[in-house]
Design a protein around this motif. Sequence first.
Motif, PDB file in Angstrom:
ATOM      1  N   ALA A   1      75.537-139.714 -19.852  1.00  0.00           N
ATOM      2  CA  ALA A   1      76.386-138.971 -20.787  1.00  0.00           C
ATOM      3  C   ALA A   1      77.841-138.944 -20.359  1.00  0.00           C
ATOM      4  CB  ALA A   1      75.881-137.541 -20.917  1.00  0.00           C
ATOM      5  N   GLY A   2      78.113-139.253 -19.089  1.00  0.00           N
ATOM      6  CA  GLY A   2      79.490-139.276 -18.620  1.00  0.00           C
ATOM      7  C   GLY A   2      79.862-140.679 -18.178  1.00  0.00           C
TER       8      GLY A   2
ATOM      9  N   ARG B   1      80.350-143.881 -23.413  1.00  0.00           N
ATOM     10  CA  ARG B   1      79.280-143.130 -22.748  1.00  0.00           C
ATOM     11  C   ARG B   1      78.117-142.950 -23.725  1.00  0.00           C
ATOM     12  NH1 ARG B   1      79.420-137.638 -23.635  1.00  0.00           N
ATOM     13  NH2 ARG B   1      80.762-137.051 -25.360  1.00  0.00           N
TER      14      ARG B   1
ATOM     15  N   GLY C   1      81.390-129.573 -26.029  1.00  0.00           N
ATOM     16  CA  GLY C   1      81.245-130.913 -26.597  1.00  0.00           C
ATOM     17  C   GLY C   1      79.852-131.107 -27.145  1.00  0.00           C
TER      18      GLY C   1
ATOM     19  N   LEU D   1      77.014-131.569 -25.653  1.00  0.00           N
ATOM     20  CA  LEU D   1      75.965-130.814 -24.971  1.00  0.00           C
ATOM     21  C   LEU D   1      76.202-129.316 -25.090  1.00  0.00           C
ATOM     22  CD1 LEU D   1      75.564-133.042 -21.776  1.00  0.00           C
ATOM     23  CD2 LEU D   1      74.357-133.175 -23.954  1.00  0.00           C
TER      24      LEU D   1
ATOM     25  N   TRP E   1      84.533-122.572 -24.212  1.00  0.00           N
ATOM     26  CA  TRP E   1      85.912-122.917 -23.853  1.00  0.00           C
ATOM     27  C   TRP E   1      86.070-124.425 -23.877  1.00  0.00           C
ATOM     28  CZ3 TRP E   1      88.144-125.103 -19.150  1.00  0.00           C
ATOM     29  CH2 TRP E   1      89.544-124.985 -19.100  1.00  0.00           C
ATOM     30  N   SER E   2      87.100-124.883 -24.548  1.00  0.00           N
ATOM     31  CA  SER E   2      87.342-126.325 -24.660  1.00  0.00           C
ATOM     32  C   SER E   2      88.845-126.543 -24.700  1.00  0.00           C
ATOM     33  CB  SER E   2      86.657-126.869 -25.925  1.00  0.00           C
ATOM     34  OG  SER E   2      86.938-126.031 -27.023  1.00  0.00           O
TER      35      SER E   2
ATOM     36  N   LYS F   1      87.276-124.954 -31.620  1.00  0.00           N
ATOM     37  CA  LYS F   1      86.031-125.408 -32.260  1.00  0.00           C
ATOM     38  C   LYS F   1      85.628-124.426 -33.350  1.00  0.00           C
ATOM     39  CE  LYS F   1      85.731-128.637 -29.235  1.00  0.00           C
ATOM     40  NZ  LYS F   1      86.219-129.950 -29.572  1.00  0.00           N
TER      41      LYS F   1
ATOM     42  N   LEU G   1      79.379-127.042 -18.617  1.00  0.00           N
ATOM     43  CA  LEU G   1      79.021-128.362 -19.166  1.00  0.00           C
ATOM     44  C   LEU G   1      80.293-129.161 -19.425  1.00  0.00           C
ATOM     45  CD1 LEU G   1      76.084-127.523 -21.600  1.00  0.00           C
ATOM     46  CD2 LEU G   1      75.986-128.879 -19.506  1.00  0.00           C
TER      47      LEU G   1
ATOM     48  N   PRO H   1      83.006-132.213 -18.492  1.00  0.00           N
ATOM     49  CA  PRO H   1      83.030-133.523 -17.819  1.00  0.00           C
ATOM     50  C   PRO H   1      83.896-133.431 -16.564  1.00  0.00           C
ATOM     51  CG  PRO H   1      84.510-133.523 -19.712  1.00  0.00           C
ATOM     52  CD  PRO H   1      83.858-132.175 -19.693  1.00  0.00           C
TER      53      PRO H   1
ATOM     54  N   ASP I   1      72.270-127.515 -10.967  1.00  0.00           N
ATOM     55  CA  ASP I   1      71.574-128.796 -11.185  1.00  0.00           C
ATOM     56  C   ASP I   1      72.328-129.974 -10.575  1.00  0.00           C
ATOM     57  OD1 ASP I   1      69.451-130.377 -12.482  1.00  0.00           O
ATOM     58  OD2 ASP I   1      71.100-131.198 -13.669  1.00  0.00           O
ATOM     59  N   VAL I   2      73.624-129.770 -10.307  1.00  0.00           N
ATOM     60  CA  VAL I   2      74.441-130.881  -9.807  1.00  0.00           C
ATOM     61  C   VAL I   2      75.206-130.421  -8.575  1.00  0.00           C
ATOM     62  CG1 VAL I   2      74.670-132.176 -11.960  1.00  0.00           C
ATOM     63  CG2 VAL I   2      76.182-130.239 -11.532  1.00  0.00           C
TER      64      VAL I   2
ATOM     65  N   SER J   1      69.203-133.134 -17.881  1.00  0.00           N
ATOM     66  CA  SER J   1      68.889-134.035 -18.993  1.00  0.00           C
ATOM     67  C   SER J   1      69.135-135.467 -18.571  1.00  0.00           C
ATOM     68  CB  SER J   1      69.699-133.697 -20.245  1.00  0.00           C
ATOM     69  OG  SER J   1      71.035-134.056 -20.084  1.00  0.00           O
TER      70      SER J   1
ATOM     71  N   TYR K   1      87.626-138.464 -20.182  1.00  0.00           N
ATOM     72  CA  TYR K   1      86.308-138.199 -20.783  1.00  0.00           C
ATOM     73  C   TYR K   1      86.291-138.621 -22.236  1.00  0.00           C
ATOM     74  CZ  TYR K   1      88.170-133.926 -23.006  1.00  0.00           C
ATOM     75  OH  TYR K   1      88.890-133.034 -23.768  1.00  0.00           O
TER      76      TYR K   1
HETATM   77  P1  NAP Z   1      81.844-134.066 -24.328  1.00  0.00           P
HETATM   78  O1  NAP Z   1      81.201-134.183 -25.661  1.00  0.00           O
HETATM   79  O2  NAP Z   1      82.933-135.021 -23.968  1.00  0.00           O
HETATM   80  O3  NAP Z   1      82.397-132.574 -24.201  1.00  0.00           O
HETATM   81  C1  NAP Z   1      83.243-132.173 -23.179  1.00  0.00           C
HETATM   82  C2  NAP Z   1      83.798-130.797 -23.518  1.00  0.00           C
HETATM   83  O4  NAP Z   1      84.602-130.365 -22.418  1.00  0.00           O
HETATM   84  C3  NAP Z   1      84.699-130.814 -24.747  1.00  0.00           C
HETATM   85  O5  NAP Z   1      84.468-129.669 -25.511  1.00  0.00           O
HETATM   86  C4  NAP Z   1      86.100-130.791 -24.146  1.00  0.00           C
HETATM   87  O6  NAP Z   1      87.069-130.183 -24.966  1.00  0.00           O
HETATM   88  C5  NAP Z   1      85.868-129.952 -22.917  1.00  0.00           C
HETATM   89  N1  NAP Z   1      86.889-130.195 -21.882  1.00  0.00           N
HETATM   90  C6  NAP Z   1      87.106-131.312 -21.166  1.00  0.00           C
HETATM   91  N2  NAP Z   1      88.149-131.143 -20.330  1.00  0.00           N
HETATM   92  C7  NAP Z   1      88.588-129.883 -20.521  1.00  0.00           C
HETATM   93  C8  NAP Z   1      89.635-129.124 -19.966  1.00  0.00           C
HETATM   94  N3  NAP Z   1      90.453-129.624 -19.029  1.00  0.00           N
HETATM   95  N4  NAP Z   1      89.811-127.864 -20.417  1.00  0.00           N
HETATM   96  C9  NAP Z   1      89.016-127.359 -21.382  1.00  0.00           C
HETATM   97  N5  NAP Z   1      87.987-128.020 -21.947  1.00  0.00           N
HETATM   98  C10 NAP Z   1      87.784-129.278 -21.518  1.00  0.00           C
HETATM   99  O7  NAP Z   1      80.764-134.175 -23.154  1.00  0.00           O
HETATM  100  P2  NAP Z   1      79.198-133.833 -23.238  1.00  0.00           P
HETATM  101  O8  NAP Z   1      78.449-134.956 -23.837  1.00  0.00           O
HETATM  102  O9  NAP Z   1      79.029-132.484 -23.835  1.00  0.00           O
HETATM  103  O10 NAP Z   1      78.829-133.804 -21.682  1.00  0.00           O
HETATM  104  C11 NAP Z   1      79.462-132.888 -20.810  1.00  0.00           C
HETATM  105  C12 NAP Z   1      79.147-133.212 -19.377  1.00  0.00           C
HETATM  106  O11 NAP Z   1      77.826-132.811 -19.037  1.00  0.00           O
HETATM  107  C13 NAP Z   1      79.152-134.689 -19.000  1.00  0.00           C
HETATM  108  O12 NAP Z   1      80.472-135.186 -18.861  1.00  0.00           O
HETATM  109  C14 NAP Z   1      78.434-134.669 -17.690  1.00  0.00           C
HETATM  110  O13 NAP Z   1      79.353-134.380 -16.651  1.00  0.00           O
HETATM  111  C15 NAP Z   1      77.476-133.480 -17.833  1.00  0.00           C
HETATM  112  N6  NAP Z   1      76.064-133.914 -17.908  1.00  0.00           N
HETATM  113  C16 NAP Z   1      75.183-133.461 -16.987  1.00  0.00           C
HETATM  114  C17 NAP Z   1      73.847-133.836 -17.053  1.00  0.00           C
HETATM  115  C18 NAP Z   1      72.843-133.297 -16.093  1.00  0.00           C
HETATM  116  O14 NAP Z   1      71.690-133.749 -16.101  1.00  0.00           O
HETATM  117  N7  NAP Z   1      73.175-132.319 -15.289  1.00  0.00           N
HETATM  118  C19 NAP Z   1      73.413-134.691 -18.073  1.00  0.00           C
HETATM  119  C20 NAP Z   1      74.334-135.138 -18.985  1.00  0.00           C
HETATM  120  C21 NAP Z   1      75.662-134.752 -18.902  1.00  0.00           C
HETATM  121  P3  NAP Z   1      87.522-130.869 -26.362  1.00  0.00           P
HETATM  122  O15 NAP Z   1      86.275-130.928 -27.212  1.00  0.00           O
HETATM  123  O16 NAP Z   1      88.505-129.939 -26.940  1.00  0.00           O
HETATM  124  O17 NAP Z   1      88.047-132.224 -26.029  1.00  0.00           O
END
Ligand code: NAP
Length: 308
Positions: free
Chosen positions: A67-68, A85, A141, A143, A161-162, A166, A193, A195, A247-248, A274, A308
Motif C-alpha cells: 500500500a505504500g 502503490r 486516505g 485506509l 487529520w489529513s 475531507k 495510518l 504514510p 503493528d509496525v 493488512s 506518497y
Molecule cells: P493514502 O490514501 O495515501 O492516505 C494517506 C493520508 O495521510 C491522506 O489522508 C493524507 O492527506 C494524509 N497525510 C499524508 N501526509 C500528511 C501530512 N504531512 N499531514 C497530514 N496528513 C498527511 O494512504 P493509505 O492507502 O491510506 O495508506 C496509509 C499508510 O498505511 C501507508 O502509506 C502505509 O504506510 C500504511 N500501511 C500499513 C499496513 C500495515 O499492515 N501495517 C498496510 C498497508 C498500509 P491528504 O489526503 O490530504 O493528502
Amino acid sequence: MSIVYYSSAERGKFWQAWLAKNAPDLEMYLWPETGDPTNVRYFVAWDLPDNLLLKFPHLEVIFSVGAGADQFSPVHVPEGVSVVRMIEPGLINDMAAYVTFSVISLHREIPRYLQQQQQKLWLKHDAVPASQCRVGILGLGNLGSAAARVLTQLGYQCSGWSRNQKHIANVTSYFGDDQLAAFLAQSDILVCLLPLTHLTRGLLNRDLFTQLPHGAGLVHAGRGQQLNHEDLLDALESGQISHAVIDVTDPEPLPLDHPFWTHPSLWLTPHIASETHAESSIKVLLDNIRRHEQGRPMNGLIDMNRGY
Ligand code: NAP
C-alpha cells in the motif's frame, strides 16, 4: 510488452497464471527471469534492485506490491518512470478490521480484563458508551477513511487529520499542521495510518503524546519510523498513554531484548494489520496497466515530491 515481478514467489506464480488466462497479451516473468529486457515496460516489486533502467531501458511504471511506496529509495527510481502503490479492496478491508478490533479492545478495556484473567479476578468496570469515545485517525486516505466508516457505524465519535479537508459522513475533518493540536486534544484513542514521508517520520513522539487527553490509547499501523520508542515507553510509564497496539516498528523485527516484547501495556503484532490479497490485487494491477496503455490516470500514482 512484458512485466517483471520481483517479490514473493507464491503470489508471483498465481499472478503469472491469472494474467496468462485473462490478459494473454501481457507476459509476466518472475525474477530472475526477464525475457527480452527491451520489452519490459512494468516492474512489480516490494523493493528495487540497482540500475533498473540499465537492465530495462524502456521501463515505464514501477508498481509496489504494497500500500505504500516509501520502501523505494528515490535513488533507485529512474527519472521519468512512474511509481504506483497498491490500492485494493482486500487490503483496505483487512486494515479497517484491524483498526476496529484495536479500537474496540482499547475502548472496552480488553487489556485490563486479560490481566484480570491472569489473576482469576471477576470484576466489572464502568464502560463509556461508544458515542462518548472519541477516535482520532491520523491519515484519512484509503485506509483511514475505510476504518472511520466502520467505526462511525459502530457509534464511535470519529475525526481524522489529513493535509486537505475531507468530507466523510459523521467524521470531523481536521487538516493541516495548524489543526493538529486541536485534533489531538480530542482523541481518546489515536490511530496512525499515515504514510512515511519526511514530514511524518518521528511524528509519534513525546511532544505529540502530551497533546492527547491523559490516558489515551494508541493504535499504530502506519510505518515503524513514525514512532519514537523511548517516548512511547515514557508515555506508558507516566500513564499519559494507557495502552498501545503496535503493528509496525523500526527495525522489524525488534531485537529480542526490546522492551516492547514484554511490556504489560503494549500489544505487538508483526506487521500483519493488512496485506495485499493475491486475487483482488491482480485485477487492480491489470486495470492500472490498461489505464496506462490508454493514457488514463492510474490509481495509486505516487507523487515522488510529496512522498506518497
Ligand atoms: P493514502 O490514501 O495515501 O492516505 C494517506 C493520508 O495521510 C491522506 O489522508 C493524507 O492527506 C494524509 N497525510 C499524508 N501526509 C500528511 C501530512 N504531512 N499531514 C497530514 N496528513 C498527511 O494512504 P493509505 O492507502 O491510506 O495508506 C496509509 C499508510 O498505511 C501507508 O502509506 C502505509 O504506510 C500504511 N500501511 C500499513 C499496513 C500495515 O499492515 N501495517 C498496510 C498497508 C498500509 P491528504 O489526503 O490530504 O493528502
